[in-house]
Design an enzyme around this catalytic site. Structure first.
Site, PDB file in Angstrom:
ATOM      1  CG  ASN A  16      31.674  49.295  37.551  1.00 40.85           C
ATOM      2  OD1 ASN A  16      32.534  50.169  37.399  1.00 40.85           O
ATOM      3  ND2 ASN A  16      31.864  48.221  38.284  1.00 40.85           N
ATOM      4  NE  ARG A  49      32.672  50.094  41.939  1.00 41.59           N
ATOM      5  CZ  ARG A  49      33.065  48.876  42.237  1.00 41.59           C
ATOM      6  NH1 ARG A  49      32.653  47.868  41.534  1.00 41.59           N
ATOM      7  NH2 ARG A  49      33.872  48.679  43.265  1.00 41.59           N
ATOM      8  CG  HIS A  89      36.913  46.961  47.324  1.00 41.85           C
ATOM      9  ND1 HIS A  89      38.176  46.520  47.649  1.00 41.85           N
ATOM     10  CD2 HIS A  89      36.813  46.800  45.985  1.00 41.85           C
ATOM     11  CE1 HIS A  89      38.797  46.111  46.562  1.00 41.85           C
ATOM     12  NE2 HIS A  89      37.993  46.283  45.532  1.00 41.85           N
ATOM     13  NE  ARG A 109      44.324  47.099  41.497  1.00 42.68           N
ATOM     14  CZ  ARG A 109      43.092  47.301  41.941  1.00 42.68           C
ATOM     15  NH1 ARG A 109      42.886  48.007  43.026  1.00 42.68           N
ATOM     16  NH2 ARG A 109      42.058  46.797  41.299  1.00 42.68           N
ATOM     17  CD  GLU A 155      31.442  45.489  44.364  1.00 49.13           C
ATOM     18  OE1 GLU A 155      31.495  44.552  43.540  1.00 49.13           O
ATOM     19  OE2 GLU A 155      32.429  46.153  44.693  1.00 49.13           O
TER      20      GLU A 155
END
Ligand code: ADP
Length: 387
Positions: free
Chosen positions: A8, A90, A178, A238, A376
């Site tokens: 990732n 990813r 996600h 964010r 994940e």
């Protein structure tokens, strides 16, 4: 023996995982390279139980290729003889059509590069990781797993913005992100709670990045994240959903440029912007200042609002799942989110919630509320194992 590596790659970081193959890949180790491109790069390798196996740095790490070389040297000395025959990556953006993991070849990379403008802060770095791994393991299977893929079957009205249709054709759509986390939760529910998994479940992935997803029969129907990973819930730094008029004001009245606005929306907003203290929920919970409390209250209120919106999109709600760093660990946030949602059948058992139990709803509640740790990397490893 053949092993699986998951990668990732971020702008200056590289998260990696080593898995032993099998019907279900087994995690052996995870690692993190930080500050790639800086003079004080660091690498850490941990066993599956969290024990630190090795670490290196601070020392310069020129680019993702060098970072990967050094991380793999560390893996080799901790796991001698572990050969990598599959690498799962990813990748944030798979564009409008890709709905499943893909074997990587030059044609796919060329297609994925076309989506760089849709995710300029993530996609080029993900692809740098892909290139580095292809250079290092020319004979291994390389599989790309996408954050957007799980959401590719949304109904049209959940996929579009009410902008001139030409923009939709160009790819200005609600992609949702996600997806690897939601895929894991959907699969986990199918195994452990098949009746619930067949129903309408809202999943709140509350980490440093945060979003929610409405699942019907294990498939994503709607998500709070849209075109970019900025939409929906407020996050660590964010903004989340914003009136587009604010952007016009920043541009026209304050004379801000694109780079400045990007920095504002991605790095200076959300919990950090509101609290004027930190993007980290733990720090805010401990701080107890008025601004920190307001930031947490805003975060929880937006989650409640989106829960109502997703319940409407699903035509009801049969269960609520909390996951990721905040969702898995903050009893305070879970309680504050659920307070006032009794009208949806949500009722929390304070003791179970404080203990971080798997089921935190009361026995009498109309719907179950669950806390499920996401994984994940395992979703990526499974895809890489399947080829
Ligand atoms: P990322 O999106 O970077 O993967 P994580 O899923 O690791 O993020 O979540 C990070 C967030 O989880 C941080 O805001 C952190 O403060 C929060 N968190 C982790 N543990 C706790 C805890 N015990 N209580 C409150 N918040 C926590």
């Amino acid at each position: 023996m053949a092993h699986i590596l998951t990668l990732n790659a971020g702008s200056s970081s590289l998260k990696f995982g080593l898995f032993a193959p099998g019907a279900e890949p087994q995690a052996l180790a995870t690692g993190l390279v930080e500050r790639i491109g800086a003079a004080d790069g660091q690498i850490k390798l941990k066993a599956a139980d969290g024990t630190v196996l090795a670490q290196a740095g601070p020392a310069p790490l020129a680019d993702h290729g060098v970072a990967l070389e050094q991380a793999l040297a560390m893996v080799q000395s901790a796991f001698p003889g572990a050969e990598i025959d599959a690498v799962g990556h990813r990748v944030v953006h798979g564009g409008p059509d890709i709905g499943a993991p893909q074997p990587i070849d030059e044609a796919l990379i060329a297609e994925l590069e076309r989506y760089n403008p849709f995710a300029p802060l993530h996609q080029p770095h993900n692809l740098a990781g892909v290139r580095a791994a292809m250079g290092h393991f020319p004979d291994a299977r390389q599989i790309a797993c996408f954050d957007t893929a799980f959401h590719r079957h949304h109904p049209w009205e959940e996929d579009a913005f009410a902008l001139p249709l030409q923009l939709y054709r160009e790819g200005v759509r609600r992609y949702g992100f996600h997806g690897l986390s939601y895929d894991f939760i959907a699969g986990h529910l199918a195994q452990t709670e098949p009746k619930l998994a067949a129903g309408r479940v809202i999943v709140a992935h509350l980490g440093n990045g945060a979003s929610m997803c409405g699942l019907k029969d294990g498939r994503s129907v709607a998500s709070t994240m849209g075109f970019s990973a900025l939409d929906g819930l407020p996050m660590g730094s964010r903004s989340g959903q914003l009136d587009p008029g604010v952007l016009l004001y920043l541009l026209e009245q304050k004379g801000m440029g694109a780079a400045e606005i990007t920095e504002l929306l991605y790095k200076k907003s959300g919990l950090l912007g509101l609290s004027e203290l930190s993007n980290d929920m733990r720090t805010l919970e401990e701080a107890g200042t008025e601004a920190a409390e307001n930031a947490i209250a805003y975060f929880c209120a937006r989650i409640r609002r989106e829960t109502g919106a997703l319940a409407a999109a699903l035509g009801g709600i049969d269960g609520l799942v909390f996951t990721a760093g905040i969702g898995e660990n903050s009893a305070r946030v879970r309680a504050q989110v659920c307070a006032g949602m009794e009208w949806l059948g949500i009722e929390i058992d304070a003791a179970a919630n404080a203990a971080g139990a798997r089921v935190i709803s009361t026995a009498a509640a109309r719907i179950p509320v669950l806390v499920i740790p996401t994984n994940e990397e395992l979703v990526i490893a499974r895809a890489a194992a399947a080829g």
